[in-house]
Write an enzyme that holds these catalytic residues in place. Sequence first.
Site, PDB file in Angstrom:
ATOM      1  N   PRO A  32     -49.983 -22.849 -54.672  1.00  0.00           N
ATOM      2  CA  PRO A  32     -51.127 -23.754 -54.658  1.00  0.00           C
ATOM      3  C   PRO A  32     -51.064 -24.880 -55.682  1.00  0.00           C
ATOM      4  O   PRO A  32     -50.622 -24.680 -56.817  1.00  0.00           O
ATOM      5  CB  PRO A  32     -52.325 -22.833 -54.957  1.00  0.00           C
ATOM      6  CG  PRO A  32     -51.742 -21.611 -55.543  1.00  0.00           C
ATOM      7  CD  PRO A  32     -50.374 -21.457 -54.948  1.00  0.00           C
ATOM      8  N   ASN A  33     -51.492 -26.031 -55.231  1.00  0.00           N
ATOM      9  CA  ASN A  33     -51.622 -27.268 -56.026  1.00  0.00           C
ATOM     10  C   ASN A  33     -50.285 -27.949 -56.322  1.00  0.00           C
ATOM     11  O   ASN A  33     -50.271 -29.052 -56.863  1.00  0.00           O
ATOM     12  CB  ASN A  33     -52.396 -27.010 -57.339  1.00  0.00           C
ATOM     13  CG  ASN A  33     -53.771 -26.435 -57.071  1.00  0.00           C
ATOM     14  OD1 ASN A  33     -54.531 -27.018 -56.325  1.00  0.00           O
ATOM     15  ND2 ASN A  33     -54.086 -25.282 -57.645  1.00  0.00           N
TER      16      ASN A  33
ATOM     17  N   ARG B  66     -50.628 -34.644 -60.194  1.00  0.00           N
ATOM     18  CA  ARG B  66     -51.379 -33.609 -60.889  1.00  0.00           C
ATOM     19  C   ARG B  66     -50.934 -33.493 -62.348  1.00  0.00           C
ATOM     20  O   ARG B  66     -49.745 -33.261 -62.617  1.00  0.00           O
ATOM     21  CB  ARG B  66     -51.088 -32.282 -60.181  1.00  0.00           C
ATOM     22  CG  ARG B  66     -51.655 -31.077 -60.849  1.00  0.00           C
ATOM     23  CD  ARG B  66     -51.040 -29.798 -60.272  1.00  0.00           C
ATOM     24  NE  ARG B  66     -51.663 -28.652 -60.896  1.00  0.00           N
ATOM     25  CZ  ARG B  66     -51.180 -27.420 -60.846  1.00  0.00           C
ATOM     26  NH1 ARG B  66     -50.079 -27.171 -60.185  1.00  0.00           N
ATOM     27  NH2 ARG B  66     -51.801 -26.446 -61.452  1.00  0.00           N
TER      28      ARG B  66
ATOM     29  N   TYR C  67     -46.736 -31.647 -65.656  1.00  0.00           N
ATOM     30  CA  TYR C  67     -45.868 -31.410 -64.501  1.00  0.00           C
ATOM     31  C   TYR C  67     -44.982 -32.601 -64.108  1.00  0.00           C
ATOM     32  O   TYR C  67     -44.206 -32.496 -63.166  1.00  0.00           O
ATOM     33  CB  TYR C  67     -46.732 -30.983 -63.295  1.00  0.00           C
ATOM     34  CG  TYR C  67     -47.511 -29.707 -63.546  1.00  0.00           C
ATOM     35  CD1 TYR C  67     -46.859 -28.486 -63.697  1.00  0.00           C
ATOM     36  CD2 TYR C  67     -48.906 -29.716 -63.651  1.00  0.00           C
ATOM     37  CE1 TYR C  67     -47.564 -27.313 -63.937  1.00  0.00           C
ATOM     38  CE2 TYR C  67     -49.625 -28.543 -63.887  1.00  0.00           C
ATOM     39  CZ  TYR C  67     -48.947 -27.348 -64.031  1.00  0.00           C
ATOM     40  OH  TYR C  67     -49.639 -26.184 -64.260  1.00  0.00           O
TER      41      TYR C  67
ATOM     42  N   ASN D 202     -42.106 -20.413 -56.929  1.00  0.00           N
ATOM     43  CA  ASN D 202     -43.113 -20.800 -57.918  1.00  0.00           C
ATOM     44  C   ASN D 202     -44.457 -20.561 -57.239  1.00  0.00           C
ATOM     45  O   ASN D 202     -44.948 -21.398 -56.486  1.00  0.00           O
ATOM     46  CB  ASN D 202     -42.956 -22.272 -58.315  1.00  0.00           C
ATOM     47  CG  ASN D 202     -43.946 -22.656 -59.419  1.00  0.00           C
ATOM     48  OD1 ASN D 202     -44.871 -21.900 -59.719  1.00  0.00           O
ATOM     49  ND2 ASN D 202     -43.752 -23.818 -60.013  1.00  0.00           N
TER      50      ASN D 202
ATOM     51  N   ALA E 200     -50.609 -20.638 -59.517  1.00  0.00           N
ATOM     52  CA  ALA E 200     -51.701 -19.817 -60.057  1.00  0.00           C
ATOM     53  C   ALA E 200     -51.680 -18.385 -59.503  1.00  0.00           C
ATOM     54  O   ALA E 200     -52.108 -17.446 -60.182  1.00  0.00           O
ATOM     55  CB  ALA E 200     -53.041 -20.479 -59.767  1.00  0.00           C
TER      56      ALA E 200
ATOM     57  N   ASP F  65     -46.339  -7.517 -54.427  1.00  0.00           N
ATOM     58  CA  ASP F  65     -45.900  -6.427 -53.535  1.00  0.00           C
ATOM     59  C   ASP F  65     -44.908  -6.939 -52.490  1.00  0.00           C
ATOM     60  O   ASP F  65     -43.953  -6.239 -52.134  1.00  0.00           O
ATOM     61  CB  ASP F  65     -47.105  -5.802 -52.812  1.00  0.00           C
ATOM     62  CG  ASP F  65     -47.867  -4.810 -53.688  1.00  0.00           C
ATOM     63  OD1 ASP F  65     -47.415  -4.533 -54.815  1.00  0.00           O
ATOM     64  OD2 ASP F  65     -48.923  -4.330 -53.242  1.00  0.00           O
TER      65      ASP F  65
ATOM     66  N   GLU G 122     -38.032 -16.336 -60.000  1.00  0.00           N
ATOM     67  CA  GLU G 122     -39.351 -16.924 -60.307  1.00  0.00           C
ATOM     68  C   GLU G 122     -39.151 -18.162 -61.172  1.00  0.00           C
ATOM     69  O   GLU G 122     -38.415 -18.119 -62.161  1.00  0.00           O
ATOM     70  CB  GLU G 122     -40.186 -15.880 -61.047  1.00  0.00           C
ATOM     71  CG  GLU G 122     -41.553 -16.387 -61.481  1.00  0.00           C
ATOM     72  CD  GLU G 122     -42.377 -15.310 -62.203  1.00  0.00           C
ATOM     73  OE1 GLU G 122     -41.977 -14.117 -62.205  1.00  0.00           O
ATOM     74  OE2 GLU G 122     -43.418 -15.671 -62.768  1.00  0.00           O
TER      75      GLU G 122
ATOM     76  N   HIS H 103     -41.196 -21.521 -63.114  1.00  0.00           N
ATOM     77  CA  HIS H 103     -42.390 -22.273 -63.512  1.00  0.00           C
ATOM     78  C   HIS H 103     -41.947 -23.558 -64.191  1.00  0.00           C
ATOM     79  O   HIS H 103     -41.045 -23.532 -65.050  1.00  0.00           O
ATOM     80  CB  HIS H 103     -43.289 -21.455 -64.434  1.00  0.00           C
ATOM     81  CG  HIS H 103     -43.804 -20.232 -63.762  1.00  0.00           C
ATOM     82  ND1 HIS H 103     -44.814 -20.274 -62.833  1.00  0.00           N
ATOM     83  CD2 HIS H 103     -43.393 -18.943 -63.825  1.00  0.00           C
ATOM     84  CE1 HIS H 103     -45.013 -19.062 -62.361  1.00  0.00           C
ATOM     85  NE2 HIS H 103     -44.155 -18.230 -62.943  1.00  0.00           N
TER      86      HIS H 103
ATOM     87  N   SER I 128     -43.773 -25.527 -66.168  1.00  0.00           N
ATOM     88  CA  SER I 128     -44.209 -25.517 -67.565  1.00  0.00           C
ATOM     89  C   SER I 128     -43.833 -24.187 -68.217  1.00  0.00           C
ATOM     90  O   SER I 128     -43.539 -23.210 -67.520  1.00  0.00           O
ATOM     91  CB  SER I 128     -45.724 -25.725 -67.635  1.00  0.00           C
ATOM     92  OG  SER I 128     -46.393 -24.645 -66.990  1.00  0.00           O
TER      93      SER I 128
ATOM     94  N   ARG J  98     -48.851 -21.566 -72.983  1.00  0.00           N
ATOM     95  CA  ARG J  98     -50.142 -22.071 -72.480  1.00  0.00           C
ATOM     96  C   ARG J  98     -51.215 -20.970 -72.617  1.00  0.00           C
ATOM     97  O   ARG J  98     -51.050 -20.048 -73.402  1.00  0.00           O
ATOM     98  CB  ARG J  98     -49.967 -22.565 -71.043  1.00  0.00           C
ATOM     99  CG  ARG J  98     -48.944 -23.706 -70.958  1.00  0.00           C
ATOM    100  CD  ARG J  98     -48.762 -24.229 -69.551  1.00  0.00           C
ATOM    101  NE  ARG J  98     -49.996 -24.832 -69.055  1.00  0.00           N
ATOM    102  CZ  ARG J  98     -50.188 -25.160 -67.770  1.00  0.00           C
ATOM    103  NH1 ARG J  98     -49.233 -24.940 -66.883  1.00  0.00           N
ATOM    104  NH2 ARG J  98     -51.324 -25.708 -67.383  1.00  0.00           N
TER     105      ARG J  98
ATOM    106  N   ARG K 238     -52.076 -17.171 -68.352  1.00  0.00           N
ATOM    107  CA  ARG K 238     -50.831 -17.564 -67.669  1.00  0.00           C
ATOM    108  C   ARG K 238     -49.630 -16.728 -68.144  1.00  0.00           C
ATOM    109  O   ARG K 238     -48.527 -16.882 -67.640  1.00  0.00           O
ATOM    110  CB  ARG K 238     -50.535 -19.048 -67.906  1.00  0.00           C
ATOM    111  CG  ARG K 238     -51.562 -19.967 -67.309  1.00  0.00           C
ATOM    112  CD  ARG K 238     -51.153 -21.422 -67.447  1.00  0.00           C
ATOM    113  NE  ARG K 238     -52.303 -22.297 -67.364  1.00  0.00           N
ATOM    114  CZ  ARG K 238     -52.836 -22.744 -66.223  1.00  0.00           C
ATOM    115  NH1 ARG K 238     -52.296 -22.454 -65.075  1.00  0.00           N
ATOM    116  NH2 ARG K 238     -53.913 -23.520 -66.238  1.00  0.00           N
TER     117      ARG K 238
HETATM  118  C1  DQA Z   1     -47.052 -23.240 -62.821  1.00  0.00           C
HETATM  119  C2  DQA Z   1     -47.800 -22.563 -63.960  1.00  0.00           C
HETATM  120  C3  DQA Z   1     -49.054 -21.890 -63.454  1.00  0.00           C
HETATM  121  O1  DQA Z   1     -49.738 -21.250 -64.521  1.00  0.00           O
HETATM  122  C4  DQA Z   1     -49.990 -22.908 -62.832  1.00  0.00           C
HETATM  123  O2  DQA Z   1     -51.122 -22.270 -62.289  1.00  0.00           O
HETATM  124  C5  DQA Z   1     -49.310 -23.768 -61.832  1.00  0.00           C
HETATM  125  C6  DQA Z   1     -47.942 -24.216 -62.058  1.00  0.00           C
HETATM  126  C7  DQA Z   1     -45.821 -24.029 -63.325  1.00  0.00           C
HETATM  127  O3  DQA Z   1     -44.970 -24.339 -62.509  1.00  0.00           O
HETATM  128  O4  DQA Z   1     -45.729 -24.364 -64.512  1.00  0.00           O
HETATM  129  O5  DQA Z   1     -49.930 -24.203 -60.863  1.00  0.00           O
HETATM  130  O6  DQA Z   1     -46.573 -22.246 -61.942  1.00  0.00           O
END
Ligand code: DQA
Length: 137
Positions: free
Chosen positions: A9-10, A17, A22, A71, A74, A84, A95, A97, A99, A104, A108
């Site tokens: 998401p996002n 954003r 980011y 990724n 959230a 799961d 995985e 991320h 950031s 943070r 997170r």
């Molecule tokens: C994120 C870090 C998450 O905490 C956050 O909710 C994101 C982006 C990152 O790529 O740094 O949406 O996954």
Amino acid sequence: MKLLIINGPNLNLLGKREPTIYGNETFEMYFDTLKQKFQHLELHYFQSNIEGEIIDKLHEVGFDFDGIILNAAAYTHTSVGIGDAVKAIQTPVVEVHISNIHAREEFRHHSFIAPNAKGIIVGFGLKGYELAIQSFV
Ligand code: DQA
């Protein structure tokens, strides 16, 4: 080698954003660069803001593809269901991320994906996706 990048998401808003966290680049632009760089690989990309769609995509490719770069944004910190699903499938998941989630807010710091991930790459910006691809080749 078939690899899928899944963004949660996002992350469709990358480029717009919170650019101080980011960056200014859209993921579509960055994905084009990745495809140029790794022409010998079959790279796929999927983004969704919906938890169930991410789970469905993990099920769809998770017994067929060679690697998944996830990724979950959230959902990383909230989704037992995605955690799961990562456990249920056979394809290894890295995985990522953008950031450094550990530098943070406290909420997170926890990941439901990490215990079943092949590895974790955090804090290197978009380059983290490239590092994740390299981990599979
Ligand atoms: C994120 C870090 C998450 O905490 C956050 O909710 C994101 C982006 C990152 O790529 O740094 O949406 O996954």
